[in-house]
Design an enzyme around this catalytic site. Structure first.
Site, short mmCIF file in Angstrom:
data_model
loop_
_atom_site.label_atom_id
_atom_site.label_comp_id
_atom_site.label_asym_id
_atom_site.label_seq_id
_atom_site.Cartn_x
_atom_site.Cartn_y
_atom_site.Cartn_z
N HIS A 138 6.08 6.47 -2.22
CA HIS A 138 7.44 6.99 -2.46
C HIS A 138 7.36 8.48 -2.77
O HIS A 138 8.13 9.28 -2.26
CB HIS A 138 8.08 6.33 -3.69
N ARG A 141 11.83 -4.99 6.68
CA ARG A 141 12.38 -4.81 5.33
C ARG A 141 13.87 -5.12 5.23
O ARG A 141 14.44 -5.12 4.17
CB ARG A 141 12.08 -3.39 4.86
N ALA A 160 2.96 1.83 3.05
CA ALA A 160 4.15 0.98 3.05
C ALA A 160 5.28 1.64 2.26
O ALA A 160 6.44 1.62 2.67
CB ALA A 160 3.84 -0.40 2.46
N CYS A 196 0.82 -1.21 0.00
CA CYS A 196 0.00 0.00 0.00
C CYS A 196 0.86 1.27 0.00
O CYS A 196 2.08 1.21 0.14
CB CYS A 196 -0.93 -0.01 1.21
FE1 CFM Z 1 13.09 0.74 -5.59
FE2 CFM Z 1 12.53 -1.60 -5.81
FE3 CFM Z 1 11.09 0.02 -4.26
FE4 CFM Z 1 13.57 -0.70 -3.58
FE5 CFM Z 1 12.67 -2.74 -2.00
FE6 CFM Z 1 11.61 -3.53 -4.27
FE7 CFM Z 1 10.23 -1.98 -2.71
MO1 CFM Z 1 10.68 -4.43 -1.99
S1 CFM Z 1 14.47 -0.97 -5.45
S2 CFM Z 1 12.58 1.20 -3.52
S3 CFM Z 1 14.48 -1.57 -1.80
S4 CFM Z 1 11.23 -0.07 -6.39
S5 CFM Z 1 12.77 -4.63 -2.89
S6 CFM Z 1 12.24 -3.59 -6.43
S7 CFM Z 1 9.53 -3.63 -3.80
S8 CFM Z 1 10.95 -2.54 -0.78
S9 CFM Z 1 9.25 -0.14 -3.01
#
Ligand code: CFM
Length: 545
Positions: free
Chosen positions: A198, A99, A68, A65
């Site tokens: 993000h 994580r 997260a 989500c």
């Molecule tokens: Fe970038 Fe990723 Fe992500 Fe990531 Fe991660 Fe991820 Fe993620 Mo899991 S590199 S920041 S450190 S998009 S592994 S492939 S899914 S936490 S949001």
């Protein structure tokens, strides 16, 4: 008993796609069809994929989500900010140290990573409002720890009942005077995935923290590393290499980071972007506001690491620095090549599938290539079209109700601090020599023709793919791990790395080679049979008989 199951080494991508869609109602099949792409890998002409759209309700998605993405992914790895979750306790608990983003605890004693701060909302707070409780929680955290910064994260109910978290944090910031307090409207439902989180996180970091510390930072070759989160110690390995090369890492966004790193980020002379998905817009904002150019790098894969280091050295252009980078590569590579040659005798020709987040399903192809392995299918959980097709599609991206929901910061040149690190002529000279700024071609051009690229893969499709294509290894996350292993196929978590890592840089590549070698050459999962598969007929009798 030896398994007699034959491997299906040949498969037809059109058949696999049709099989994946066959079970869906027509409308769902039509939508999914646009997210399942048979790669044509044509030069500069990648077919369009549908991405960053809502998952159809009822489908068991791999996604997380928005909360997260904000609290866990972007803000989670920074050790000296107290992160208070405003919401029911479950939201905090499930984001608590899960994580595997590691930190160097530092010498100042400011490390709040181990703590789980929550307002623990109850029914009465939902009915009467939770603002007072939030103010109390912020006060309590301040009194106990006196941190330099407190961040507040909204969970779904906070948005639903309309608590004004931004006014609360603003008042507390003014009250304290020596602690930066701000909030994130990152309710879980805010976007279609963690990708929205993000963006919400990065906007606020840019608005409230970046540029707060104008002190000069020592170092000749100063960069920021954007989109590296120190999972399993990746960031430690990258920093080890940087140090050897003479590169000063002002700020990592956000692996092993501190508040002060973000506050000083405008002091770097180059931004190197690892995870394009989670942070590319910050690189753009840093360029517009402060004049720092950005390049795409990748430290997953030893060859990719060497290439990225050379790219950083070429940007600064000093011969002494270029020589030092070459010396480091020459020193690090022999042991990598030795390990690679060894594992290749056992891994050559094996196949892999990767369904991870928004960048790793692409980056890890480097490591599989180095091992002589073929990625037969890959996809992101929440990548956008540019992560598949390349940044040139950004102007054509559809703005829908969900993307409009996420704030786009309008950034202008900082009057005092804007300083173009390279003149227009210098940039042009580099570009004429083949140097690429702000360039990311995405996953598709890198995948072989006729492989399958699938956006937002779900539980059903994952199992079907394994059944039809029989990969030697499947890479995804914890939610997929056990269902895949039960199908007799080894499964590697590429989010948390299971208990392994680092996999970045030179040492990381060696770790990865060894681990994948062990996994694809172990038969243990193929012996796995559920009791009902061996004895499909169960008989029972009543206890009273
Ligand atoms: Fe970038 Fe990723 Fe992500 Fe990531 Fe991660 Fe991820 Fe993620 Mo899991 S590199 S920041 S450190 S998009 S592994 S492939 S899914 S936490 S949001």
């Amino acid at each position: 008993m030896a398994t007699t199951k034959k491997k299906m080494v040949q498969w037809d991508p059109a058949h696999v796609k049709a099989e994946l869609l066959a079970k869906y109602p027509t409308k769902v099949a039509r939508k999914r069809s646009k997210q399942i792409m048979i790669n044509e890998a044509l030069e500069n002409e990648t077919p369009e994929i549908t991405a960053n759209v809502r998952t159809t309700p009822g489908i068991i998605t791999m996604r997380g989500c928005t909360y997260a993405g904000c609290k866990g992914v972007i803000m989670g790895p920074t050790r000296d900010i107290v992160n208070i979750v405003h919401g029911p306790i479950g939201c905090s608990f499930y984001a608590w140290l899960t994580r595997r983003n590691q930190t160097d605890a530092g010498t100042d004693g400011e490390n709040y990573m181990n703590y789980c701060f929550s307002t623990d909302m109850q029914d009465s707070d939902i009915i009467f409002g939770g603002e007072k409780k939030l103010a109390q929680a912020i006060q309590e955290a301040y009194d106990l720890f006196h941190p330099r910064s407190i961040a507040v994260f909204a969970t779904c109910p906070v948005g639903l009942i309309g608590d004004d978290i931004h006014t609360v944090t603003k008042k507390m910031k003014e009250k304290f005077g020596d602690c930066n307090v701000y909030a994130f409207s990152c309710e879980g439902y805010k976007g279609v995935s963690q990708s929205a989180g993000h963006h919400i996180a990065n906007n606020q970091v840019f608005r409230h923290i970046v540029g707060e510390n104008d002190e000069e930072k020592p170092g000749k070759y100063k960069i920021n590393l954007l989109g590296e989160y120190n999972i399993g110690g990746d960031g430690f390995e990258i920093d080890r290499i940087f140090k050897k090369c003479g590169i000063t890492n002002i700020a990592t966004f956000s692996g092993n980071s501190t508040y002060d790193q973000f506050a000083s980020a405008h002091k770097a002379d180059l931004n190197a972007v690892m995870c394009h998905r989670s942070i590319n817009y910050v690189a753009d904002m840093l360029e517009t506001k402060y004049g720092i150019p950005w390049i795409k790098v990748n430290f997953i894969g030893a060859d990719a690491t060497a290439k990225s280091l050379r790219k950083i050295a070429q940007y600064f252009g000093d011969q002494e620095f270029i020589d030092q980078v070459e010396a480091v590569i020459a020193e690090e590579m022999p042991k990598v090549l030795e390990a690679r040659a060894d594992v290749r005798t056992r891994t050559e020709g094996k196949t892999a599938m990767m369904f991870v987040g928004g960048s790793r399903a692409h980056h890890y192809k480097e490591l599989f290539n180095e091992m002589g392995m073929k990625v037969i299918s890959a996809g992101y959980e929440f990548g956008h079209r540019d992560d598949y097709e390349g940044r040139q599609v950004i102007p054509d991206l559809k703005v829908d109700a969900d993307s409009r929901n996420i704030e786009e910061l309008v950034v202008e040149q900082d009057e005092k601090r804007f300083n173009p690190r390279k003149s227009a002529q210098e940039i042009k000279a580099l570009e004429d020599a083949g140097y690429e700024f702000k360039k990311y071609d995405g996953m598709a051009p890198d995948m072989d023709k006729d492989t399958l690229i699938i956006d937002d893969l779900n539980q059903y499709e994952a199992e079907k793919m394994v059944e039809l294509m029989k990969p030697d290894i499947f890479c995804a996350g914890i939610k997929e791990k056990y269902s895949i292993q039960k199908l007799g196929v080894p499964m590697k978590q590429l989010h948390s790395y299971d208990s392994g890592g680092p996999y970045a840089g030179f040492e990381g590549a060696i770790n990865f080679y060894h681990e994948i070698d062990r996994l694809v050459n172990s038969k243990v999962w193929s012996y796995m049979k559920a009791p009902w598969q061996n004895n499909p007929q169960l008989s029972a009798s009543y206890g009273c008989e």
